[in-house]
Design a protein around this motif. Structure first.
Motif, mmCIF file in Angstrom:
data_model
loop_
_atom_site.group_PDB
_atom_site.id
_atom_site.type_symbol
_atom_site.label_atom_id
_atom_site.label_comp_id
_atom_site.label_asym_id
_atom_site.label_seq_id
_atom_site.Cartn_x
_atom_site.Cartn_y
_atom_site.Cartn_z
ATOM 1 N N ALA A 7 0.851 -1.188 0.000
ATOM 2 C CA ALA A 7 0.000 0.000 0.000
ATOM 3 C C ALA A 7 0.887 1.239 0.000
ATOM 4 O O ALA A 7 1.953 1.259 0.630
ATOM 5 N N ILE A 8 0.464 2.253 -0.731
ATOM 6 C CA ILE A 8 1.237 3.494 -0.758
ATOM 7 C C ILE A 8 1.251 4.088 0.651
ATOM 8 O O ILE A 8 0.196 4.243 1.262
ATOM 9 N N PRO A 9 2.422 4.422 1.174
ATOM 10 C CA PRO A 9 2.454 5.054 2.492
ATOM 11 C C PRO A 9 1.653 6.353 2.465
ATOM 12 O O PRO A 9 1.708 7.094 1.478
ATOM 13 N N THR A 10 0.924 6.618 3.530
ATOM 14 C CA THR A 10 0.106 7.826 3.542
ATOM 15 C C THR A 10 0.935 9.069 3.849
ATOM 16 O O THR A 10 0.483 10.182 3.618
ATOM 17 N N PRO A 179 -6.674 5.515 -5.162
ATOM 18 C CA PRO A 179 -6.288 6.433 -4.087
ATOM 19 C C PRO A 179 -5.796 7.783 -4.613
ATOM 20 O O PRO A 179 -5.264 7.873 -5.727
ATOM 21 N N ILE A 180 -5.954 8.804 -3.791
ATOM 22 C CA ILE A 180 -5.489 10.157 -4.128
ATOM 23 C C ILE A 180 -4.255 10.494 -3.301
ATOM 24 O O ILE A 180 -4.213 10.242 -2.096
ATOM 25 N N TRP A 215 -5.917 17.066 8.354
ATOM 26 C CA TRP A 215 -7.162 17.229 7.577
ATOM 27 C C TRP A 215 -7.117 16.382 6.294
ATOM 28 O O TRP A 215 -8.082 15.694 5.960
ATOM 29 N N ALA A 216 -5.986 16.423 5.604
ATOM 30 C CA ALA A 216 -5.847 15.633 4.364
ATOM 31 C C ALA A 216 -5.794 14.136 4.666
ATOM 32 O O ALA A 216 -6.456 13.333 3.999
ATOM 33 N N LEU A 217 -5.023 13.767 5.674
ATOM 34 C CA LEU A 217 -4.877 12.350 6.027
ATOM 35 C C LEU A 217 -6.210 11.740 6.456
ATOM 36 O O LEU A 217 -6.522 10.599 6.107
ATOM 37 N N GLN A 218 -7.018 12.522 7.193
ATOM 38 C CA GLN A 218 -8.294 12.001 7.679
ATOM 39 C C GLN A 218 -9.289 11.742 6.554
ATOM 40 O O GLN A 218 -10.255 11.002 6.728
ATOM 41 N N GLN A 219 -9.040 12.346 5.405
ATOM 42 C CA GLN A 219 -9.901 12.087 4.247
ATOM 43 C C GLN A 219 -9.389 10.923 3.401
ATOM 44 O O GLN A 219 -9.958 10.592 2.373
ATOM 45 N N GLY A 220 -8.280 10.335 3.873
ATOM 46 C CA GLY A 220 -7.753 9.171 3.174
ATOM 47 C C GLY A 220 -6.742 9.485 2.098
ATOM 48 O O GLY A 220 -6.366 8.612 1.314
ATOM 49 N N TYR A 221 -6.276 10.729 2.048
ATOM 50 C CA TYR A 221 -5.263 11.093 1.048
ATOM 51 C C TYR A 221 -3.867 10.783 1.582
ATOM 52 O O TYR A 221 -3.625 10.891 2.787
ATOM 53 N N ALA A 222 -2.968 10.437 0.689
ATOM 54 C CA ALA A 222 -1.547 10.400 1.035
ATOM 55 C C ALA A 222 -1.013 11.819 0.895
ATOM 56 O O ALA A 222 -1.489 12.591 0.057
#
Length: 272
Positions: A7-10, A179-180, A215-222
């Motif tokens: 999985a791509i590291p976040t 994923p984004i 904020w970005a991480l909580q939306q599932g973005y790396a």
């Protein structure tokens, strides 16, 4: 979902605009602090320095997640793999964890299907473990998915921050299981001066950067923020531990204003 080996590291380190000794120091410090994902690109002109920094660190290659991006001049089917081999030589590694199309071919000079076929070939040869795209619109993502299938597109790396939330692309990517990755998450530091961000940071005893990254991480973005300062690298690395409330998330979401910062003439597609 994607047929990803890893999985791509976040959370990773970006190296855009960092050159020479500055990028060597940034990467070495980041690795020392615990970063394990490094993002670079052929056009950044720093792959050799990133490779040197990794070689001079004591972190084994298999513990790293290394991403580069193929420049537009290397997108043709007969140029992509030779160009990628040059990147590997500069980075002093036998393989990349992720290789992205940096920008779509200007004027569609090279058909997307041709580039993706070459990337799939590079993957089959073990030159890269995963492939993906960057700066792709919904239409371009649809073309990419039609060419190779969503499961082979590990991410779409796009400009995304509180002032430009790219919701149409995010919504489509999610519907396809792609994923984004958010680049420019801190908007060149502009959002760090936002009164709302500063207030939330003060209430949370966090830095403004930690708030925006969380904020970005909580939306599932790396995310792949860059920094040249040890204290900023160290504090950024704590962002995943900060959990914002639904109210705080909604407040930050209200900052959307179409504030695009990266729009290179002759290179950028027609944005959604």
């Amino acid at each position: 979902m994607n047929d990803t080996t890893t999985a791509i590291p976040t959370f990773g380190l970006g190296t855009f605009r960092l050159k020479n000794q500055i990028v060597i120091d940034s990467v070495k410090t980041a690795l020392e602090l615990g970063f394990r994902a490094i993002d670079t690109a052929q056009i950044y002109g720093n792959e050799a320095e990133v490779g040197q920094a990794i070689a001079e660190s004591d972190v084994p290659r298999e513990q790293l997640f290394l991403t580069t991006k193929v420049w537009t001049e290397q997108l043709a089917g007969d140029r992509l793999i030779p160009g990628l081999k040059e990147s590997l030589a500069k980075l002093r590694t036998d393989y990349l964890d992720l290789t992205l199309i940096h920008w779509p071919s200007p004027g569609n000079a090279v058909p997307l299907s041709e580039t993706l076929a070459a990337l799939m070939q590079a993957k089959a040869q073990g030159l890269t473990r995963q492939i993906g795209v960057s700066n792709f619109t919904v239409d371009l993502m649809k073309q990419a998915i039609a060419a190779v299938g969503a499961k082979h597109i590990a991410t779409n790396q796009i400009e995304l921050h509180p002032y430009l939330q790219n919701r149409k692309i995010v919504e489509f990517a999610r519907s396809q299981g792609v994923p984004i990755t958010s680049y420019m998450t801190l908007a060149y530091g502009l959002v760090l001066k936002d009164e709302l961000i500063i207030r939330i940071a003060a209430e949370r005893r966090a830095t403004p950067a930690q708030v925006v990254l969380a904020w970005a991480l909580q939306q599932g973005y790396a995310v792949i923020p860059s920094s040249t300062k040890r204290e900023n690298l160290a504090s950024n690395l704590l962002a995943p531990q900060l959990v914002l409330s639904p109210a705080e998330m909604a407040q930050i979401a209200s900052l959307e204003r179409g504030g695009r910062l990266v729009n290179p003439e002759g290179l950028a597609p027609i944005w959604d």
